[in-house]
Motif scaffolding. Structure first.
Motif, mmCIF file in Angstrom:
data_model
loop_
_atom_site.group_PDB
_atom_site.id
_atom_site.type_symbol
_atom_site.label_atom_id
_atom_site.label_comp_id
_atom_site.label_asym_id
_atom_site.label_seq_id
_atom_site.Cartn_x
_atom_site.Cartn_y
_atom_site.Cartn_z
ATOM 1 N N ILE A 1 -30.242 -45.846 30.670
ATOM 2 C CA ILE A 1 -30.891 -44.963 29.710
ATOM 3 C C ILE A 1 -29.957 -44.630 28.539
ATOM 4 C CG2 ILE A 1 -30.366 -42.691 30.678
ATOM 5 C CD1 ILE A 1 -33.522 -42.306 30.253
ATOM 6 N N LEU A 2 -28.651 -44.683 28.751
ATOM 7 C CA LEU A 2 -27.713 -44.428 27.661
ATOM 8 C C LEU A 2 -27.822 -45.494 26.580
ATOM 9 C CD1 LEU A 2 -24.519 -43.179 29.534
ATOM 10 C CD2 LEU A 2 -26.121 -41.838 28.166
ATOM 11 N N ALA A 3 -27.989 -46.758 26.992
ATOM 12 C CA ALA A 3 -28.143 -47.839 26.015
ATOM 13 C C ALA A 3 -29.418 -47.632 25.197
ATOM 14 C CB ALA A 3 -28.166 -49.195 26.717
ATOM 15 N N GLN A 4 -30.491 -47.187 25.852
ATOM 16 C CA GLN A 4 -31.736 -46.924 25.134
ATOM 17 C C GLN A 4 -31.558 -45.810 24.108
ATOM 18 O OE1 GLN A 4 -34.457 -46.150 28.355
ATOM 19 N NE2 GLN A 4 -35.285 -48.219 28.227
ATOM 20 N N ARG A 5 -30.916 -44.740 24.516
ATOM 21 C CA ARG A 5 -30.699 -43.619 23.595
ATOM 22 C C ARG A 5 -29.855 -44.053 22.395
ATOM 23 N NH1 ARG A 5 -30.312 -37.726 26.365
ATOM 24 N NH2 ARG A 5 -32.187 -37.924 27.595
ATOM 25 N N ALA A 6 -28.818 -44.824 22.662
ATOM 26 C CA ALA A 6 -27.956 -45.307 21.572
ATOM 27 C C ALA A 6 -28.754 -46.178 20.619
ATOM 28 C CB ALA A 6 -26.769 -46.072 22.142
ATOM 29 N N TRP A 7 -29.589 -47.054 21.164
ATOM 30 C CA TRP A 7 -30.404 -47.936 20.332
ATOM 31 C C TRP A 7 -31.390 -47.119 19.497
ATOM 32 C CZ3 TRP A 7 -35.468 -49.373 19.542
ATOM 33 C CH2 TRP A 7 -35.659 -50.568 18.838
ATOM 34 N N PHE A 8 -32.093 -46.178 20.113
ATOM 35 C CA PHE A 8 -33.041 -45.321 19.389
ATOM 36 C C PHE A 8 -32.345 -44.538 18.284
ATOM 37 C CE2 PHE A 8 -35.621 -45.085 23.550
ATOM 38 C CZ PHE A 8 -36.485 -46.085 23.131
ATOM 39 N N TYR A 9 -31.166 -44.013 18.586
ATOM 40 C CA TYR A 9 -30.425 -43.236 17.601
ATOM 41 C C TYR A 9 -30.072 -44.101 16.399
ATOM 42 C CZ TYR A 9 -26.847 -40.397 15.391
ATOM 43 O OH TYR A 9 -26.110 -39.683 14.474
ATOM 44 N N ARG A 10 -29.654 -45.334 16.657
ATOM 45 C CA ARG A 10 -29.304 -46.244 15.552
ATOM 46 C C ARG A 10 -30.528 -46.555 14.700
ATOM 47 N NH1 ARG A 10 -25.845 -47.283 11.877
ATOM 48 N NH2 ARG A 10 -25.563 -49.475 11.425
ATOM 49 N N VAL A 11 -31.674 -46.760 15.322
ATOM 50 C CA VAL A 11 -32.913 -46.988 14.568
ATOM 51 C C VAL A 11 -33.185 -45.805 13.642
ATOM 52 C CG1 VAL A 11 -35.445 -47.120 14.758
ATOM 53 C CG2 VAL A 11 -34.004 -48.565 16.205
ATOM 54 N N LYS A 12 -33.111 -44.618 14.208
ATOM 55 C CA LYS A 12 -33.379 -43.399 13.441
ATOM 56 C C LYS A 12 -32.399 -43.249 12.272
ATOM 57 C CE LYS A 12 -33.715 -38.436 14.157
ATOM 58 N NZ LYS A 12 -33.459 -37.353 15.075
ATOM 59 N N GLU A 13 -31.138 -43.531 12.516
ATOM 60 C CA GLU A 13 -30.125 -43.403 11.471
ATOM 61 C C GLU A 13 -30.325 -44.438 10.366
ATOM 62 O OE1 GLU A 13 -27.737 -40.961 10.939
ATOM 63 O OE2 GLU A 13 -29.088 -40.078 12.416
ATOM 64 N N LEU A 14 -30.572 -45.683 10.730
ATOM 65 C CA LEU A 14 -30.784 -46.727 9.717
ATOM 66 C C LEU A 14 -32.031 -46.465 8.886
ATOM 67 C CD1 LEU A 14 -29.852 -50.072 11.504
ATOM 68 C CD2 LEU A 14 -28.627 -48.947 9.648
ATOM 69 N N ALA A 15 -33.041 -45.914 9.517
ATOM 70 C CA ALA A 15 -34.304 -45.654 8.815
ATOM 71 C C ALA A 15 -34.138 -44.646 7.683
ATOM 72 C CB ALA A 15 -35.361 -45.177 9.798
ATOM 73 N N LYS A 16 -33.133 -43.798 7.776
ATOM 74 C CA LYS A 16 -32.908 -42.805 6.721
ATOM 75 C C LYS A 16 -32.628 -43.459 5.372
ATOM 76 C CE LYS A 16 -31.163 -39.188 9.780
ATOM 77 N NZ LYS A 16 -29.981 -38.412 10.200
ATOM 78 N N SER A 17 -32.110 -44.676 5.388
ATOM 79 C CA SER A 17 -31.776 -45.360 4.140
ATOM 80 C C SER A 17 -32.930 -46.190 3.583
ATOM 81 C CB SER A 17 -30.548 -46.252 4.345
ATOM 82 O OG SER A 17 -30.850 -47.292 5.243
ATOM 83 N N VAL A 18 -34.047 -46.232 4.294
ATOM 84 C CA VAL A 18 -35.196 -47.029 3.849
ATOM 85 C C VAL A 18 -36.138 -46.156 3.036
ATOM 86 C CG1 VAL A 18 -37.166 -48.424 4.597
ATOM 87 C CG2 VAL A 18 -35.003 -48.529 5.873
ATOM 88 N N GLN A 19 -36.399 -46.574 1.810
ATOM 89 C CA GLN A 19 -37.311 -45.847 0.926
ATOM 90 C C GLN A 19 -38.757 -46.171 1.300
ATOM 91 O OE1 GLN A 19 -36.618 -43.713 -1.603
ATOM 92 N NE2 GLN A 19 -34.438 -43.836 -1.148
ATOM 93 N N THR A 20 -39.575 -45.139 1.440
ATOM 94 C CA THR A 20 -41.002 -45.324 1.698
ATOM 95 C C THR A 20 -41.770 -44.267 0.918
ATOM 96 O OG1 THR A 20 -41.149 -43.796 3.572
ATOM 97 C CG2 THR A 20 -40.563 -46.074 4.083
ATOM 98 N N ILE A 21 -43.065 -44.474 0.849
ATOM 99 C CA ILE A 21 -43.932 -43.434 0.302
ATOM 100 C C ILE A 21 -44.412 -42.576 1.462
ATOM 101 C CG2 ILE A 21 -44.627 -44.899 -1.620
ATOM 102 C CD1 ILE A 21 -47.338 -45.259 -0.178
ATOM 103 N N GLU A 22 -45.171 -41.544 1.167
ATOM 104 C CA GLU A 22 -45.725 -40.695 2.224
ATOM 105 C C GLU A 22 -46.726 -41.498 3.048
ATOM 106 O OE1 GLU A 22 -48.270 -36.565 2.626
ATOM 107 O OE2 GLU A 22 -47.018 -36.878 0.857
ATOM 108 N N PHE A 23 -46.702 -41.295 4.347
ATOM 109 C CA PHE A 23 -47.561 -42.038 5.261
ATOM 110 C C PHE A 23 -49.014 -41.596 5.165
ATOM 111 C CE2 PHE A 23 -49.718 -42.386 9.372
ATOM 112 C CZ PHE A 23 -49.684 -43.759 9.524
ATOM 113 N N SER A 24 -49.903 -42.585 5.282
ATOM 114 C CA SER A 24 -51.341 -42.334 5.364
ATOM 115 C C SER A 24 -51.943 -43.329 6.346
ATOM 116 C CB SER A 24 -51.996 -42.519 3.984
ATOM 117 O OG SER A 24 -53.380 -42.712 4.111
ATOM 118 N N VAL A 25 -52.528 -42.824 7.430
ATOM 119 C CA VAL A 25 -53.141 -43.719 8.411
ATOM 120 C C VAL A 25 -54.312 -44.473 7.781
ATOM 121 C CG1 VAL A 25 -54.762 -42.097 9.480
ATOM 122 C CG2 VAL A 25 -53.799 -43.943 10.834
ATOM 123 N N LYS A 26 -55.009 -43.841 6.855
ATOM 124 C CA LYS A 26 -56.122 -44.508 6.173
ATOM 125 C C LYS A 26 -55.616 -45.714 5.386
ATOM 126 C CE LYS A 26 -59.865 -43.789 2.897
ATOM 127 N NZ LYS A 26 -60.503 -42.868 1.969
#
Length: 174
Positions: A1-26
């Motif tokens: 489970i530690l490897a999973q947490r580390a992987w999830f944390y890295r995803v979350k951190e890298l995503a901060k640098s990705v520019q997106t617009i506001e989400f819309s499910v529609k």
């Protein structure tokens, strides 16, 4: 489970640098067909990050960690979503299935990761989401028909013809 947490944390951190617009499910539902069309050719993978960012979804790839057994994750971070993929299985079918699996989680409003505690959620049936993802790529009735008509001998030509008709890469059919 530690490897999973580390992987999830890295995803979350890298995503901060990705520019997106506001989400819309529609908007996501409206442009899902456009995203699906990218699955016809291997180079279509290159268009995924841009298209998702236009839909308010950050897309990142983080190398899988040994024993983590993670293919992808969707995270709700407020005004947008994040899809992280590991490419644990470096195959075109796995890429597209995992991507659509995570998109189905987002559309259903049930991301696979609880961002507050960094652990997977299990609110939605993974089997149902898997079926929906597969159906987005190749409608199950069309695949069943192909299997009934062609099986058990699947020649390269027949697979390519069916893939062309379905507008997906042959690797997805296989």
């Amino acid at each position: 489970i530690l490897a999973q947490r580390a992987w999830f944390y890295r995803v979350k951190e890298l995503a901060k640098s990705v520019q997106t617009i506001e989400f819309s499910v529609k908007r996501l539902r409206t442009r899902l067909k456009e995203l699906r069309q990218l699955a016809a050719h291997p180079q279509g993978v290159c268009g995924v990050p841009r298209l998702l960012s236009e839909l308010g979804v950050a897309f990142v790839v983080v190398e899988h960690l040994p024993k983590s057994k993670i293919d992808g994750v969707s995270i709700d971070v407020g005004e947008r979503f994040v899809i992280g993929m590991s490419l644990r299985y470096d195959r075109i079918d796995n890429f597209w299935h995992t991507l659509f699996h995570e998109i189905c989680h987002i559309i259903e409003g049930d991301p696979t990761l609880d961002v507050d505690i960094g652990l997977p959620t299990k609110k939605v049936s993974e089997v149902r989401v898997d079926k929906e993802a597969a159906n987005q790529l190749i409608p199950s009735d069309k695949l069943d028909s192909f299997i009934r008509r062609v099986g058990p001998l699947y020649s390269r030509d027949r697979i390519n013809q069916f893939a062309n008709r379905m507008e997906v890469h042959p690797g997805i059919v296989v």
